[in-house]
Enzyme design. Structure first.
Site, mmCIF file in Angstrom:
data_model
loop_
_atom_site.group_PDB
_atom_site.id
_atom_site.type_symbol
_atom_site.label_atom_id
_atom_site.label_comp_id
_atom_site.label_asym_id
_atom_site.label_seq_id
_atom_site.Cartn_x
_atom_site.Cartn_y
_atom_site.Cartn_z
ATOM 1 N N ARG A 1 48.153 43.998 41.336
ATOM 2 C CA ARG A 1 48.670 45.252 40.761
ATOM 3 C C ARG A 1 50.177 45.118 40.766
ATOM 4 O O ARG A 1 50.791 44.923 41.826
ATOM 5 C CB ARG A 1 48.226 46.449 41.604
ATOM 6 C CG ARG A 1 49.058 47.689 41.307
ATOM 7 C CD ARG A 1 48.490 48.948 41.877
ATOM 8 N NE ARG A 1 47.281 49.323 41.167
ATOM 9 C CZ ARG A 1 46.752 50.548 41.207
ATOM 10 N NH1 ARG A 1 47.327 51.495 41.915
ATOM 11 N NH2 ARG A 1 45.649 50.817 40.544
ATOM 12 N N HIS B 1 45.531 49.109 32.318
ATOM 13 C CA HIS B 1 44.682 49.260 33.507
ATOM 14 C C HIS B 1 43.238 48.959 33.093
ATOM 15 O O HIS B 1 42.382 49.851 33.056
ATOM 16 C CB HIS B 1 44.812 50.679 34.055
ATOM 17 C CG HIS B 1 44.335 50.841 35.468
ATOM 18 N ND1 HIS B 1 43.834 49.803 36.234
ATOM 19 C CD2 HIS B 1 44.278 51.955 36.268
ATOM 20 C CE1 HIS B 1 43.498 50.258 37.433
ATOM 21 N NE2 HIS B 1 43.748 51.557 37.479
ATOM 22 N N GLN C 1 39.997 49.955 35.219
ATOM 23 C CA GLN C 1 39.716 51.389 35.178
ATOM 24 C C GLN C 1 38.883 51.748 33.952
ATOM 25 O O GLN C 1 37.901 52.480 34.037
ATOM 26 C CB GLN C 1 41.042 52.166 35.148
ATOM 27 C CG GLN C 1 40.866 53.673 35.103
ATOM 28 C CD GLN C 1 40.324 54.222 36.406
ATOM 29 O OE1 GLN C 1 40.834 53.916 37.454
ATOM 30 N NE2 GLN C 1 39.278 55.025 36.346
ATOM 31 N N ASP D 1 45.547 62.040 32.675
ATOM 32 C CA ASP D 1 46.071 61.278 33.812
ATOM 33 C C ASP D 1 47.373 61.946 34.231
ATOM 34 O O ASP D 1 47.891 62.834 33.534
ATOM 35 C CB ASP D 1 46.294 59.812 33.386
ATOM 36 C CG ASP D 1 46.603 58.891 34.571
ATOM 37 O OD1 ASP D 1 46.476 59.321 35.733
ATOM 38 O OD2 ASP D 1 47.006 57.733 34.330
ATOM 39 N N CYS E 1 41.464 59.136 36.066
ATOM 40 C CA CYS E 1 41.321 57.933 36.894
ATOM 41 C C CYS E 1 41.638 58.194 38.363
ATOM 42 O O CYS E 1 41.251 57.407 39.224
ATOM 43 C CB CYS E 1 42.195 56.811 36.337
ATOM 44 S SG CYS E 1 43.966 57.127 36.422
ATOM 45 N N ARG F 1 34.392 51.967 39.870
ATOM 46 C CA ARG F 1 35.399 50.894 40.003
ATOM 47 C C ARG F 1 34.836 49.767 40.867
ATOM 48 O O ARG F 1 35.020 48.589 40.565
ATOM 49 C CB ARG F 1 36.683 51.451 40.645
ATOM 50 C CG ARG F 1 37.447 52.456 39.792
ATOM 51 C CD ARG F 1 38.107 51.781 38.612
ATOM 52 N NE ARG F 1 38.978 50.695 39.023
ATOM 53 C CZ ARG F 1 40.219 50.858 39.520
ATOM 54 N NH1 ARG F 1 40.737 52.066 39.629
ATOM 55 N NH2 ARG F 1 40.955 49.811 39.872
HETATM 56 N N1 CP Z 1 42.675 54.860 39.637
HETATM 57 C C1 CP Z 1 43.330 53.975 40.422
HETATM 58 O O1 CP Z 1 43.595 52.827 40.020
HETATM 59 O O2 CP Z 1 43.615 54.442 41.653
HETATM 60 P P1 CP Z 1 44.564 53.760 42.745
HETATM 61 O O3 CP Z 1 45.974 53.854 42.227
HETATM 62 O O4 CP Z 1 44.338 54.569 43.970
HETATM 63 O O5 CP Z 1 44.146 52.326 42.906
HETATM 64 N N1 NVA Z 2 49.051 56.034 35.112
HETATM 65 C C1 NVA Z 2 48.874 55.794 36.488
HETATM 66 C C2 NVA Z 2 47.557 55.286 36.880
HETATM 67 C C3 NVA Z 2 47.388 55.188 38.357
HETATM 68 C C4 NVA Z 2 46.031 54.765 38.782
HETATM 69 C C5 NVA Z 2 50.021 54.975 37.048
HETATM 70 O O1 NVA Z 2 50.308 53.833 36.658
HETATM 71 O O2 NVA Z 2 50.651 55.562 37.878
#
Ligand code: CP
Ligand code: NVA
Length: 309
Positions: free
Chosen positions: A107, A134, A137, A225, A266, A294
């Site tokens: 990530r 993502h 997701q 989101d 998400c 997930r």
């Molecule tokens: N939805 C998601 O990716 O959550 P986290 O940021 O907690 O991993």
């Molecule tokens: N849009 C969000 C998703 C987090 C799971 C971010 O990148 O913060």
């Protein structure tokens, strides 16, 4: 063996195979404890690095538990505790890590970091979120839609609010799975023009709409989101003071929707900002199924990367 970097890279039939495996694997574990190792233990010879340049709850826990359920060993790495935080290059990190582990999930921030890691790693790399995508997701979300409503092909998905990284991956999926994607939000927060163009090239219907009244009544799935993504945490005010407030998913908006329209987010959610608790905890919300799925979809993605599907 293939990387899992973005949905656009992966043929539709391979995505379908990943989904089919995830549904089957979830079914086969019904009633089993979370720590039960799948009978075939397909990762018994596998070590997986889970690298986090950004915070995470779901991705961190679900990948870690997923590797365990596959019978493998995971190593969770927060980047600030490594030499990358002191300037060691992504290239050198990739060359070193792939001497130790069979699979890497990362990530991170810019896609360049993900792509450089994948370029120099001999082991496959999975995208666990970048500033622009993502993909894990969205496959989990499609699995969730299929569980509740069957195929997503020809369905109408309305994304409400900020055209962010998660929205971009939905656009890529629209092309692969044949659903219509309406972005409903202020023009200044439209999704990337290139993602819209690519989805349209794949044959997807993509609509940009400013007024919820014109799209919510037709929606099979309503998604939102957070208005401020992780990479924008240092400068949230532009967005928090913007027209996004008009696009809160609340009971007034959901009253315009069909009674069987699903609601997804998400997570993490900012309750009473982009969505009210009434909707998040309401009968149309499937947000905790998304979170659970997930785990199941990522196990199938990891198997696919290791040539086990
Ligand atoms: N939805 C998601 O990716 O959550 P986290 O940021 O907690 O991993
Ligand atoms: N849009 C969000 C998703 C987090 C799971 C971010 O990148 O913060």
């Amino acid at each position: 063996m293939p990387d899992f970097l973005q949905i656009a890279d992966i043929p539709a039939e391979e995505l379908a195979a990943i989904l089919e495996d995830a549904h089957k694997s979830k079914q086969s574990r019904l009633g089993k404890p979370k720590g039960f190792v799948d009978p075939e233990a397909p990762f018994s010879d596998c070590v997986v690095a889970l690298i986090f340049d950004k915070p995470s709850t779901r991705t961190r826990l679900s990948f870690d538990v997923g590797v365990h359920q596959l019978g493998g060993k995971s190593i969770v790495v927060s980047t600030e505790s490594t030499h990358r935080a002191r300037g060691e290059s992504v290239k050198d990190t990739a060359l070193v890590l792939s001497r130790y582990v069979d699979l890497i999930m990362i990530r991170t921030f810019e896609d360049d970091i993900l792509n450089e890691l994948a370029q120099y790693s001999d082991s496959p790399v999975i995208n666990g979120l970048t500033d622009s995508n993502h993909p894990c997701q969205i496959l989990g979300d499609i699995m969730t839609f299929e569980e509740h409503r069957g195929t997503i092909k020809n369905k109408k998905v309305v994304w409400v609010g900020d055209g962010n990284n998660v929205c971009n991956s939905f656009l890529q999926a629209a092309g692969k799975f044949g659903f219509s994607l309406t972005f409903c939000g202020p023009q200044e927060f439209d999704p990337d023009a290139s993602e819209i163009a690519n989805a349209q090239e794949q044959g997807a219907e993509v609509i940009l709409e400013r007024d919820p009244k014109n799209c919510i009544p037709e929606a099979d799935l309503i998604v939102t989101d957070t208005w401020v993504s992780i990479h924008e945490d240092n400068n949230p005010n532009t967005k928090l003071n913007s027209d996004l407030k008009v696009y809160q998913v609340n009971s007034t908006m959901m009253k315009m929707a069909k009674s069987d329209a699903l609601f997804m987010h998400c997570l993490p959610a900012h309750r009473e900002k982009e969505v009210t608790s009434e909707v998040l905890d309401g009968p149309q919300s499937v947000v905790f199924d998304e979170a659970e799925n997930r785990l199941h979809i990522q196990k199938s993605i990891m198997k696919w990367c290791m040539g086990l599907l």
